[in-house]
Design a protein around this motif. Sequence first.
Motif, PDB file in Angstrom:
ATOM      1  N   THR A 188       0.832  -1.199   0.000  1.00  0.00           N
ATOM      2  CA  THR A 188       0.000   0.000   0.000  1.00  0.00           C
ATOM      3  C   THR A 188       0.869   1.252   0.000  1.00  0.00           C
ATOM      4  O   THR A 188       1.788   1.380   0.813  1.00  0.00           O
ATOM      5  CB  THR A 188      -0.933   0.012   1.221  1.00  0.00           C
ATOM      6  N   LEU A 189       0.550   2.181  -0.908  1.00  0.00           N
ATOM      7  CA  LEU A 189       1.257   3.465  -0.974  1.00  0.00           C
ATOM      8  C   LEU A 189       0.491   4.554  -0.239  1.00  0.00           C
ATOM      9  O   LEU A 189       1.088   5.380   0.439  1.00  0.00           O
ATOM     10  CB  LEU A 189       1.486   3.865  -2.433  1.00  0.00           C
ATOM     11  N   ILE A 190      -0.843   4.597  -0.417  1.00  0.00           N
ATOM     12  CA  ILE A 190      -1.671   5.551   0.322  1.00  0.00           C
ATOM     13  C   ILE A 190      -2.967   4.873   0.738  1.00  0.00           C
ATOM     14  O   ILE A 190      -3.426   3.928   0.101  1.00  0.00           O
ATOM     15  CB  ILE A 190      -1.992   6.840  -0.473  1.00  0.00           C
ATOM     16  N   THR A 191      -3.544   5.370   1.834  1.00  0.00           N
ATOM     17  CA  THR A 191      -4.874   4.946   2.244  1.00  0.00           C
ATOM     18  C   THR A 191      -5.757   6.184   2.338  1.00  0.00           C
ATOM     19  O   THR A 191      -5.259   7.294   2.575  1.00  0.00           O
ATOM     20  CB  THR A 191      -4.864   4.223   3.610  1.00  0.00           C
ATOM     21  N   VAL A 192      -7.054   5.981   2.126  1.00  0.00           N
ATOM     22  CA  VAL A 192      -8.019   7.065   2.269  1.00  0.00           C
ATOM     23  C   VAL A 192      -9.112   6.634   3.233  1.00  0.00           C
ATOM     24  O   VAL A 192      -9.384   5.444   3.403  1.00  0.00           O
ATOM     25  CB  VAL A 192      -8.649   7.493   0.918  1.00  0.00           C
ATOM     26  N   GLU A 193      -9.726   7.609   3.878  1.00  0.00           N
ATOM     27  CA  GLU A 193     -10.835   7.351   4.788  1.00  0.00           C
ATOM     28  C   GLU A 193     -12.102   7.078   3.980  1.00  0.00           C
ATOM     29  O   GLU A 193     -12.419   7.811   3.053  1.00  0.00           O
ATOM     30  CB  GLU A 193     -11.070   8.539   5.715  1.00  0.00           C
ATOM     31  N   THR A 194     -12.800   6.011   4.320  1.00  0.00           N
ATOM     32  CA  THR A 194     -14.084   5.681   3.699  1.00  0.00           C
ATOM     33  C   THR A 194     -15.081   5.445   4.824  1.00  0.00           C
ATOM     34  O   THR A 194     -14.727   5.443   6.006  1.00  0.00           O
ATOM     35  CB  THR A 194     -13.987   4.405   2.835  1.00  0.00           C
ATOM     36  N   LEU A 195     -16.351   5.229   4.473  1.00  0.00           N
ATOM     37  CA  LEU A 195     -17.356   4.936   5.485  1.00  0.00           C
ATOM     38  C   LEU A 195     -17.027   3.656   6.246  1.00  0.00           C
ATOM     39  O   LEU A 195     -17.381   3.497   7.410  1.00  0.00           O
ATOM     40  CB  LEU A 195     -18.735   4.820   4.838  1.00  0.00           C
ATOM     41  N   ALA A 196     -16.340   2.721   5.600  1.00  0.00           N
ATOM     42  CA  ALA A 196     -15.962   1.461   6.228  1.00  0.00           C
ATOM     43  C   ALA A 196     -14.635   1.556   6.976  1.00  0.00           C
ATOM     44  O   ALA A 196     -14.180   0.578   7.547  1.00  0.00           O
ATOM     45  CB  ALA A 196     -15.879   0.369   5.167  1.00  0.00           C
ATOM     46  N   GLY A 197     -14.009   2.717   6.971  1.00  0.00           N
ATOM     47  CA  GLY A 197     -12.714   2.896   7.611  1.00  0.00           C
ATOM     48  C   GLY A 197     -11.631   3.125   6.572  1.00  0.00           C
ATOM     49  O   GLY A 197     -11.912   3.245   5.377  1.00  0.00           O
ATOM     50  N   PRO A 198     -10.358   3.168   6.986  1.00  0.00           N
ATOM     51  CA  PRO A 198      -9.271   3.402   6.034  1.00  0.00           C
ATOM     52  C   PRO A 198      -9.160   2.242   5.038  1.00  0.00           C
ATOM     53  O   PRO A 198      -9.251   1.081   5.424  1.00  0.00           O
ATOM     54  CB  PRO A 198      -8.020   3.488   6.891  1.00  0.00           C
ATOM     55  N   MET A 199      -8.976   2.587   3.763  1.00  0.00           N
ATOM     56  CA  MET A 199      -8.824   1.572   2.717  1.00  0.00           C
ATOM     57  C   MET A 199      -7.654   1.936   1.818  1.00  0.00           C
ATOM     58  O   MET A 199      -7.389   3.114   1.584  1.00  0.00           O
ATOM     59  CB  MET A 199     -10.095   1.468   1.879  1.00  0.00           C
ATOM     60  N   ALA A 200      -6.956   0.916   1.310  1.00  0.00           N
ATOM     61  CA  ALA A 200      -5.847   1.143   0.384  1.00  0.00           C
ATOM     62  C   ALA A 200      -6.385   1.771  -0.896  1.00  0.00           C
ATOM     63  O   ALA A 200      -7.284   1.230  -1.527  1.00  0.00           O
ATOM     64  CB  ALA A 200      -5.145  -0.163   0.075  1.00  0.00           C
ATOM     65  N   ALA A 201      -5.840   2.915  -1.259  1.00  0.00           N
ATOM     66  CA  ALA A 201      -6.289   3.615  -2.462  1.00  0.00           C
ATOM     67  C   ALA A 201      -5.289   3.486  -3.598  1.00  0.00           C
ATOM     68  O   ALA A 201      -5.627   3.723  -4.749  1.00  0.00           O
ATOM     69  CB  ALA A 201      -6.526   5.092  -2.155  1.00  0.00           C
ATOM     70  N   SER A 202      -4.058   3.100  -3.279  1.00  0.00           N
ATOM     71  CA  SER A 202      -3.039   2.892  -4.302  1.00  0.00           C
ATOM     72  C   SER A 202      -2.025   1.904  -3.765  1.00  0.00           C
ATOM     73  O   SER A 202      -1.544   2.045  -2.637  1.00  0.00           O
ATOM     74  CB  SER A 202      -2.354   4.207  -4.662  1.00  0.00           C
ATOM     75  N   LYS A 203      -1.722   0.893  -4.585  1.00  0.00           N
ATOM     76  CA  LYS A 203      -0.722  -0.111  -4.221  1.00  0.00           C
ATOM     77  C   LYS A 203       0.365  -0.139  -5.284  1.00  0.00           C
ATOM     78  O   LYS A 203       0.097   0.114  -6.453  1.00  0.00           O
ATOM     79  CB  LYS A 203      -1.364  -1.492  -4.103  1.00  0.00           C
ATOM     80  N   ALA A 204       1.564  -0.466  -4.861  1.00  0.00           N
ATOM     81  CA  ALA A 204       2.698  -0.551  -5.787  1.00  0.00           C
ATOM     82  C   ALA A 204       2.458  -1.668  -6.797  1.00  0.00           C
ATOM     83  O   ALA A 204       2.018  -2.752  -6.434  1.00  0.00           O
ATOM     84  CB  ALA A 204       3.987  -0.794  -5.022  1.00  0.00           C
ATOM     85  N   VAL A 205       2.751  -1.381  -8.060  1.00  0.00           N
ATOM     86  CA  VAL A 205       2.618  -2.393  -9.109  1.00  0.00           C
ATOM     87  C   VAL A 205       3.975  -2.984  -9.482  1.00  0.00           C
ATOM     88  O   VAL A 205       4.045  -3.896 -10.297  1.00  0.00           O
ATOM     89  CB  VAL A 205       1.906  -1.825 -10.365  1.00  0.00           C
ATOM     90  N   VAL A 206       5.043  -2.460  -8.878  1.00  0.00           N
ATOM     91  CA  VAL A 206       6.401  -2.961  -9.099  1.00  0.00           C
ATOM     92  C   VAL A 206       7.181  -2.893  -7.793  1.00  0.00           C
ATOM     93  O   VAL A 206       6.811  -2.163  -6.876  1.00  0.00           O
ATOM     94  CB  VAL A 206       7.164  -2.132 -10.168  1.00  0.00           C
ATOM     95  N   ASN A 207       8.274  -3.631  -7.712  1.00  0.00           N
ATOM     96  CA  ASN A 207       9.227  -3.482  -6.616  1.00  0.00           C
ATOM     97  C   ASN A 207      10.103  -2.281  -6.944  1.00  0.00           C
ATOM     98  O   ASN A 207      10.474  -2.089  -8.107  1.00  0.00           O
ATOM     99  CB  ASN A 207      10.121  -4.711  -6.487  1.00  0.00           C
ATOM    100  N   GLY A 208      10.424  -1.468  -5.946  1.00  0.00           N
ATOM    101  CA  GLY A 208      11.287  -0.326  -6.214  1.00  0.00           C
ATOM    102  C   GLY A 208      11.381   0.627  -5.044  1.00  0.00           C
ATOM    103  O   GLY A 208      11.106   0.261  -3.904  1.00  0.00           O
ATOM    104  N   ILE A 209      11.749   1.865  -5.351  1.00  0.00           N
ATOM    105  CA  ILE A 209      11.933   2.925  -4.360  1.00  0.00           C
ATOM    106  C   ILE A 209      10.982   4.068  -4.704  1.00  0.00           C
ATOM    107  O   ILE A 209      10.912   4.503  -5.858  1.00  0.00           O
ATOM    108  CB  ILE A 209      13.385   3.470  -4.383  1.00  0.00           C
ATOM    109  N   VAL A 210      10.273   4.576  -3.698  1.00  0.00           N
ATOM    110  CA  VAL A 210       9.378   5.716  -3.896  1.00  0.00           C
ATOM    111  C   VAL A 210      10.231   6.959  -4.128  1.00  0.00           C
ATOM    112  O   VAL A 210      11.070   7.306  -3.296  1.00  0.00           O
ATOM    113  CB  VAL A 210       8.450   5.916  -2.679  1.00  0.00           C
ATOM    114  N   THR A 211      10.037   7.606  -5.280  1.00  0.00           N
ATOM    115  CA  THR A 211      10.835   8.787  -5.611  1.00  0.00           C
ATOM    116  C   THR A 211      10.036  10.087  -5.568  1.00  0.00           C
ATOM    117  O   THR A 211      10.621  11.163  -5.549  1.00  0.00           O
ATOM    118  CB  THR A 211      11.464   8.655  -7.010  1.00  0.00           C
ATOM    119  N   ALA A 212       8.703   9.983  -5.555  1.00  0.00           N
ATOM    120  CA  ALA A 212       7.871  11.186  -5.472  1.00  0.00           C
ATOM    121  C   ALA A 212       6.535  10.819  -4.846  1.00  0.00           C
ATOM    122  O   ALA A 212       6.012   9.736  -5.076  1.00  0.00           O
ATOM    123  CB  ALA A 212       7.643  11.783  -6.853  1.00  0.00           C
TER     124      ALA A 212
END
Length: 94
Positions: free
Chosen positions: A49-73
Motif C-alpha cells: 500500500t502506498l496511500i490509504t483514504v478514509e471511507t465509510l468502512a474505515g481506512p482503505m488502500a487507495a493505491s498499491k505498488a505495481v512494481v518493486n522499487g523505491i518511492v521517488t515522489a
Amino acid sequence: MKKLLFALAAISALGVATVMAAPIEHHTVLTGKVSTVVAIGTPVTKGQTLITVETLAGPMAASKAVVNGIVTAVNVTTGTDVTRGQVVATVDSK
C-alpha cells in the motif's frame, strides 16, 4: 539457428532491463481524504500500500505498488482530498 535464438534472447533481455528501470506513476483507485502516505525513499514491493483514504468502512488502500522499487515522489499529503485516477506517487522500479 542457435545464434538466432541467442540474439533474440539478448535483445529481449535488453528490452526488459530498460522497462524495469523506468519510473512508474501510481494512481488512486478511490476518492476520499488521505489518511496515510508512504514516504519518499521508502523501498516498496509489488502489492504494498502506498496511500490509504478514509471511507465509510474505515481506512482503505487507495493505491498499491505495481512494481518493486523505491518511492521517488509523493504528490499528496495526509489530510488532502484525492480523486479516482489522480497520480499520487512515483516508484522507480528495480
